[in-house]
Design a protein around this motif. Structure first.
Motif, mmCIF file in Angstrom:
data_model
loop_
_atom_site.group_PDB
_atom_site.id
_atom_site.type_symbol
_atom_site.label_atom_id
_atom_site.label_comp_id
_atom_site.label_asym_id
_atom_site.label_seq_id
_atom_site.Cartn_x
_atom_site.Cartn_y
_atom_site.Cartn_z
ATOM 1 N N TRP A 69 0.849 -1.203 0.000
ATOM 2 C CA TRP A 69 0.000 0.000 0.000
ATOM 3 C C TRP A 69 0.876 1.241 0.000
ATOM 4 O O TRP A 69 1.893 1.296 0.695
ATOM 5 C CB TRP A 69 -0.918 0.005 1.225
ATOM 6 C CG TRP A 69 -2.033 -0.984 1.096
ATOM 7 C CD1 TRP A 69 -2.028 -2.289 1.495
ATOM 8 C CD2 TRP A 69 -3.317 -0.746 0.511
ATOM 9 N NE1 TRP A 69 -3.234 -2.881 1.184
ATOM 10 C CE2 TRP A 69 -4.046 -1.954 0.592
ATOM 11 C CE3 TRP A 69 -3.916 0.365 -0.072
ATOM 12 C CZ2 TRP A 69 -5.346 -2.071 0.110
ATOM 13 C CZ3 TRP A 69 -5.207 0.254 -0.546
ATOM 14 C CH2 TRP A 69 -5.913 -0.956 -0.455
ATOM 15 N N PHE A 70 0.464 2.251 -0.778
ATOM 16 C CA PHE A 70 1.210 3.502 -0.905
ATOM 17 C C PHE A 70 0.279 4.679 -0.680
ATOM 18 O O PHE A 70 -0.831 4.710 -1.212
ATOM 19 C CB PHE A 70 1.838 3.611 -2.306
ATOM 20 C CG PHE A 70 2.813 2.514 -2.584
ATOM 21 C CD1 PHE A 70 4.140 2.644 -2.212
ATOM 22 C CD2 PHE A 70 2.398 1.337 -3.194
ATOM 23 C CE1 PHE A 70 5.044 1.611 -2.452
ATOM 24 C CE2 PHE A 70 3.284 0.307 -3.439
ATOM 25 C CZ PHE A 70 4.609 0.440 -3.063
ATOM 26 N N ASP A 71 0.752 5.648 0.107
ATOM 27 C CA ASP A 71 -0.034 6.846 0.374
ATOM 28 C C ASP A 71 -0.001 7.784 -0.827
ATOM 29 O O ASP A 71 1.031 7.934 -1.481
ATOM 30 C CB ASP A 71 0.526 7.602 1.583
ATOM 31 C CG ASP A 71 0.338 6.842 2.884
ATOM 32 O OD1 ASP A 71 -0.620 6.044 2.984
ATOM 33 O OD2 ASP A 71 1.161 7.025 3.803
ATOM 34 N N VAL A 72 -1.130 8.400 -1.102
ATOM 35 C CA VAL A 72 -1.201 9.472 -2.093
ATOM 36 C C VAL A 72 -0.933 10.759 -1.302
ATOM 37 O O VAL A 72 -1.622 11.030 -0.316
ATOM 38 C CB VAL A 72 -2.591 9.512 -2.778
ATOM 39 C CG1 VAL A 72 -2.719 10.735 -3.676
ATOM 40 C CG2 VAL A 72 -2.826 8.222 -3.568
ATOM 41 N N PRO A 73 0.065 11.538 -1.697
ATOM 42 C CA PRO A 73 0.378 12.754 -0.937
ATOM 43 C C PRO A 73 -0.816 13.707 -0.853
ATOM 44 O O PRO A 73 -1.638 13.776 -1.778
ATOM 45 C CB PRO A 73 1.517 13.388 -1.734
ATOM 46 C CG PRO A 73 2.090 12.285 -2.559
ATOM 47 C CD PRO A 73 0.947 11.352 -2.843
ATOM 48 N N GLU A 74 -0.889 14.430 0.244
ATOM 49 C CA GLU A 74 -1.932 15.439 0.437
ATOM 50 C C GLU A 74 -1.927 16.401 -0.745
ATOM 51 O O GLU A 74 -0.874 16.846 -1.202
ATOM 52 C CB GLU A 74 -1.652 16.208 1.733
ATOM 53 C CG GLU A 74 -2.698 17.212 2.099
ATOM 54 C CD GLU A 74 -3.927 16.584 2.723
ATOM 55 O OE1 GLU A 74 -4.997 17.196 2.615
ATOM 56 O OE2 GLU A 74 -3.819 15.500 3.318
ATOM 57 N N GLY A 75 -3.114 16.707 -1.287
ATOM 58 C CA GLY A 75 -3.225 17.631 -2.409
ATOM 59 C C GLY A 75 -3.032 16.976 -3.772
ATOM 60 O O GLY A 75 -3.025 17.663 -4.787
ATOM 61 N N TYR A 76 -2.887 15.653 -3.797
ATOM 62 C CA TYR A 76 -2.721 14.926 -5.045
ATOM 63 C C TYR A 76 -3.874 13.945 -5.247
ATOM 64 O O TYR A 76 -4.573 13.591 -4.302
ATOM 65 C CB TYR A 76 -1.396 14.141 -5.051
ATOM 66 C CG TYR A 76 -0.207 15.000 -5.358
ATOM 67 C CD1 TYR A 76 0.382 14.988 -6.613
ATOM 68 C CD2 TYR A 76 0.338 15.842 -4.388
ATOM 69 C CE1 TYR A 76 1.480 15.790 -6.907
ATOM 70 C CE2 TYR A 76 1.430 16.646 -4.661
ATOM 71 C CZ TYR A 76 1.992 16.607 -5.919
ATOM 72 O OH TYR A 76 3.069 17.413 -6.210
ATOM 73 N N ALA A 77 -4.033 13.520 -6.495
ATOM 74 C CA ALA A 77 -5.076 12.557 -6.842
ATOM 75 C C ALA A 77 -4.558 11.658 -7.954
ATOM 76 O O ALA A 77 -3.529 11.949 -8.579
ATOM 77 C CB ALA A 77 -6.332 13.292 -7.317
ATOM 78 N N LEU A 78 -5.280 10.565 -8.206
ATOM 79 C CA LEU A 78 -4.962 9.701 -9.337
ATOM 80 C C LEU A 78 -5.499 10.350 -10.608
ATOM 81 O O LEU A 78 -6.646 10.783 -10.644
ATOM 82 C CB LEU A 78 -5.618 8.324 -9.179
ATOM 83 C CG LEU A 78 -5.319 7.524 -7.918
ATOM 84 C CD1 LEU A 78 -6.060 6.194 -7.966
ATOM 85 C CD2 LEU A 78 -3.827 7.306 -7.753
ATOM 86 N N GLU A 79 -4.677 10.434 -11.622
ATOM 87 C CA GLU A 79 -5.127 10.955 -12.916
ATOM 88 C C GLU A 79 -5.987 9.861 -13.565
ATOM 89 O O GLU A 79 -5.588 8.703 -13.629
ATOM 90 C CB GLU A 79 -3.918 11.263 -13.796
ATOM 91 C CG GLU A 79 -4.253 11.883 -15.107
ATOM 92 C CD GLU A 79 -4.358 13.403 -15.064
ATOM 93 O OE1 GLU A 79 -5.055 13.930 -15.935
ATOM 94 O OE2 GLU A 79 -3.763 14.044 -14.181
ATOM 95 N N CYS A 80 -7.182 10.237 -14.020
ATOM 96 C CA CYS A 80 -8.130 9.257 -14.562
ATOM 97 C C CYS A 80 -8.799 9.755 -15.837
ATOM 98 O O CYS A 80 -8.773 10.939 -16.137
ATOM 99 C CB CYS A 80 -9.240 8.978 -13.538
ATOM 100 S SG CYS A 80 -8.686 8.280 -11.979
ATOM 101 N N LEU A 81 -9.423 8.805 -16.535
ATOM 102 C CA LEU A 81 -10.291 9.095 -17.669
ATOM 103 C C LEU A 81 -11.669 8.539 -17.354
ATOM 104 O O LEU A 81 -11.779 7.439 -16.811
ATOM 105 C CB LEU A 81 -9.793 8.408 -18.940
ATOM 106 C CG LEU A 81 -8.440 8.815 -19.485
ATOM 107 C CD1 LEU A 81 -8.099 7.957 -20.704
ATOM 108 C CD2 LEU A 81 -8.414 10.285 -19.839
ATOM 109 N N VAL A 82 -12.706 9.282 -17.690
ATOM 110 C CA VAL A 82 -14.080 8.792 -17.560
ATOM 111 C C VAL A 82 -14.656 8.715 -18.956
ATOM 112 O O VAL A 82 -14.556 9.663 -19.737
ATOM 113 C CB VAL A 82 -14.937 9.720 -16.662
ATOM 114 C CG1 VAL A 82 -16.400 9.310 -16.693
ATOM 115 C CG2 VAL A 82 -14.401 9.701 -15.228
ATOM 116 N N ILE A 83 -15.244 7.545 -19.269
ATOM 117 C CA ILE A 83 -15.890 7.378 -20.562
ATOM 118 C C ILE A 83 -17.349 7.000 -20.337
ATOM 119 O O ILE A 83 -17.724 6.532 -19.263
ATOM 120 C CB ILE A 83 -15.186 6.317 -21.442
ATOM 121 C CG1 ILE A 83 -15.302 4.928 -20.830
ATOM 122 C CG2 ILE A 83 -13.729 6.701 -21.666
ATOM 123 C CD1 ILE A 83 -14.857 3.805 -21.759
ATOM 124 N N GLY A 84 -18.159 7.188 -21.354
ATOM 125 C CA GLY A 84 -19.568 6.817 -21.275
ATOM 126 C C GLY A 84 -20.425 7.925 -20.696
ATOM 127 O O GLY A 84 -19.932 8.984 -20.302
#
Length: 157
Positions: free
Chosen positions: A108-123
């Motif tokens: 498990w890895f922490d996502v730093p404060e103020g960061y997010a996973l870059e994503c794509l949403v389709i549909g």
């Protein structure tokens, strides 16, 4: 490994941890009901959106829950008319080794404060799916997996 072969590897980031108020959710991709809390860039709206598509699930969109950055940059996702989004999670999980191997260890890895996973949403509507964009792992974690979620700083306005 050549770039084309590298872009065809599909498995990674098997789970995330997200918080909603005082509730902590552990979400694992193999669960067909898995969804991620996603902030849509163009609307600023926060929604829980189904995470990818499993082999046995009907519908459109590619199998899996990930989009290689090299494929996105090469235009391979254009046909799905994706929208940029940010996965608002606190941690993500990588499994050591390749899919199908036994006794794979989870990290498990922490996502730093103020960061997010870059994503794509389709549909659209109930058919929306979110895919986590992946890239090369940091050198110190390359032994765990050959893909890594792309993290992006959230703009504070």
């Amino acid at each position: 490994m050549n770039q084309r072969l590298q872009c065809e590897v599909k498995s990674m980031c098997g789970g995330v941890e997200a918080r909603e108020a005082d509730k902590v959710w552990k979400i694992y991709f193999p669960n067909p009901k898995a969804a991620l809390p996603v902030l849509l860039e163009d609307s600023g709206q926060l929604d829980w959106i189904r995470w990818g598509r499993r082999r046995e699930q009907p519908g459109s969109g590619p199998e899996g829950g990930w989009a290689r950055l090299c494929t996105v940059q090469a235009g391979g996702w254009t046909k799905y008319r994706p929208h940029r989004a940010f996965g608002l999670v606190q941690r993500f999980m990588e499994k050591e080794g390749r899919a199908g191997e036994k006794n794979r260890i989870s990290h498990w890895f922490d996502v730093p404060e103020g960061y997010a996973l870059e994503c794509l949403v389709i549909g659209e509507g109930e058919q929306r799916k979110v895919y986590v964009i992946t890239t090369e792992p940091p050198a110190e974690y390359a032994w765990i997996h050959d893909r890594w979620p792309l993290l992006t700083a959230l703009k504070v306005e």
